[in-house]
Structure formats: C-alpha cells, structure tokens
Design an enzyme around this catalytic site. Sequence first.
Site, PDB file in Angstrom:
ATOM      1  CE  LYS A  13      -1.837  -0.901   4.106  1.00 19.02           C
ATOM      2  NZ  LYS A  13      -1.325  -1.940   4.317  1.00 19.02           N
ATOM      3  NE  ARG A  88      -2.895  -0.888  11.235  1.00 17.55           N
ATOM      4  CZ  ARG A  88      -1.842  -0.276  10.409  1.00 17.55           C
ATOM      5  NH1 ARG A  88      -1.833   1.001  10.162  1.00 17.55           N
ATOM      6  NH2 ARG A  88      -0.911  -1.180  10.287  1.00 17.55           N
ATOM      7  NE  ARG A 160       7.461  -0.623  10.340  1.00 19.07           N
ATOM      8  CZ  ARG A 160       6.167  -0.457   9.677  1.00 19.07           C
ATOM      9  NH1 ARG A 160       6.102   0.321   8.448  1.00 19.07           N
ATOM     10  NH2 ARG A 160       5.337  -0.846  10.330  1.00 19.07           N
TER      11      ARG A 160
HETATM   12  P1  AMP Z   1       2.161   0.644   9.470  1.00 19.62           P
HETATM   13  O1  AMP Z   1       3.325   1.590   9.377  1.00 19.62           O
HETATM   14  O2  AMP Z   1       1.001   1.058   8.969  1.00 19.62           O
HETATM   15  O3  AMP Z   1       2.440  -0.668   9.420  1.00 19.62           O
HETATM   16  O4  AMP Z   1       1.862   0.966  11.103  1.00 19.62           O
HETATM   17  C1  AMP Z   1       2.928   0.471  12.115  1.00 19.62           C
HETATM   18  C2  AMP Z   1       2.122   0.360  13.516  1.00 19.62           C
HETATM   19  O5  AMP Z   1       1.425   1.645  13.808  1.00 19.62           O
HETATM   20  C3  AMP Z   1       0.778  -0.721  13.390  1.00 19.62           C
HETATM   21  O6  AMP Z   1       1.218  -1.808  13.584  1.00 19.62           O
HETATM   22  C4  AMP Z   1      -0.035   0.001  14.825  1.00 19.62           C
HETATM   23  O7  AMP Z   1       0.848  -0.448  15.835  1.00 19.62           O
HETATM   24  C5  AMP Z   1       0.518   1.502  14.439  1.00 19.62           C
HETATM   25  N1  AMP Z   1      -0.743   2.116  13.512  1.00 19.62           N
HETATM   26  C6  AMP Z   1      -0.657   2.782  12.390  1.00 19.62           C
HETATM   27  N2  AMP Z   1      -1.818   3.100  11.985  1.00 19.62           N
HETATM   28  C7  AMP Z   1      -2.916   2.925  12.900  1.00 19.62           C
HETATM   29  C8  AMP Z   1      -4.191   3.073  13.000  1.00 19.62           C
HETATM   30  N3  AMP Z   1      -4.829   3.415  11.956  1.00 19.62           N
HETATM   31  N4  AMP Z   1      -4.722   2.631  14.029  1.00 19.62           N
HETATM   32  C9  AMP Z   1      -3.988   1.878  15.273  1.00 19.62           C
HETATM   33  N5  AMP Z   1      -2.778   1.750  15.123  1.00 19.62           N
HETATM   34  C10 AMP Z   1      -2.117   2.306  14.018  1.00 19.62           C
END
Ligand code: AMP
Length: 219
Positions: A13, A88, A160
Amino acid sequence: MRFIFLGPPGAGKGTQAKQEAETLGALYIATGDELRKAMAAGTPLGAEAKSYIAAGKLVPDDVMIGLVRELLRQPAGAKGVIFDGFPRTLPQAEALDRVLAEQGGAVDGVLYFDVPAAAVIERLGGRRVCRGCGATYHVQHNPPRTAGKCDQCGGELYQRDDDQPETVRERLRVYEAQTASLLDYYQAKGFLVRIHADRTIEQVREEVRAAMAKPVRRA
Ligand code: AMP
C-alpha cells in the site's frame, strides 16, 4: 478525491500510495509513518504509541482519530487525500466518515490490496526503510542502487523492529481480527475495488491507476 488504501501490512500500500500522491499532488496520510516520526521526535504521542507498535497491537482509536483530524487540516488536502494504514477499525472508519462530512467531503473509493499471507511475510521480512525520508525498499524485489542507502536522499536504510517475524505474526492476527471487517463495511457502501497486489510493483501500479481513474463515487 479521497482514497483509502486498505489491506494487510506488507501488501504494498505504502509503495503505491506514496507514488500516486506525488503524481496527483494529493496529501498522503500514513498513520504508521506519523507515529514513527512522533517516536523519533520523542513527543507525547510517540511515547504513547511506542509500546503498542512494539507489540504489533493497534494504538487506541481515540488517539488515531485525533491524529487524523489534525492531519486533515493541512491545506494540501484540498487536492485530494490518500490514506494508508487508516482506518484500521470500524470506529476509525465511522469517525473518518464523520470528519470528512464535516469538511463537506466523503470517501471516493477504497482500494483493497489483496495478497496471500505467505507473500506478506516474505515482503515484510525483506523490507527496508529510509531513516531520512521514509522511502521503502525490498532487498530482492525493489533494492536500492547502493546496498543500505536510500536512492532518494542517501539516508541509511534500516529494518523496522515490528517487521521481525514474531511481531509480524501478531500484526497479521490483529489485521484479521480488527481490520479485515472493514472490507464488508466498504463493500456494503459500494466503494471497494480489489487490487491483485501479489504482482510486480509496475503491474500493481497500473491496476491502482485504473481504479483511481474511475472512482466508484464522487464527493
Ligand atoms: P504501519 O506503518 O501502517 O504498518 O503501522 C505501524 C504500527 O503503527 C501498527 O502496527 C500500529 O501499531 C500503529 N498504527 C498505524 N496506524 C494505525 C491505526 N490506524 N490504528 C491503530 N494503530 C495504528
């Protein structure tokens, strides 16, 4: 135009959303990137998010909704917005509908990045991120020109912590338990377009562009 890029972690994405936002001059809202920035800067938001992210859990809805409300105030949003990693959960999706309605807008389309779990695990395992600009690479499928160095800004690439196998398993479990139901929410509204995300970056980009060229609905 406001588009949501939805799908499991590692579905590609972010790679597509960043490119399309740049091409369209749209605002790119990646909540995960914002949380990582906040953690790096040591802000209260970063401190709050840290333990959830490290455990592969979701940050509470009220925190995320407040963050997105703030991010949507940026003037760049007038040209369109691409959401990556938000919403989410169902409460986040409902809140987004409300926030956009307050601004006289709505979601125009949801692109669902459909990819098998095995591919996701392989993609996340090989993912590398630039410390400087947040650009993402894959050690095999999308390597930088110089190993360990960002093509765009020369920054250092790192893996990460939450892309380690144990946390990835939890993130996938959380996706199935809390995020996958959003497919039904948007399907019921007639917004959902399925993207065959288990293809090359270029093939996926073509599908994404076709889907965005004829959105299901206009604001
Ligand atoms: P991502 O970079 O989108 O994979 O997000 C990394 C982490 O940030 C996720 O595993 C969650 O812990 C937190 N996170 C990001 N976006 C959200 C969201 N919309 N709701 C809750 N937690 C989020």
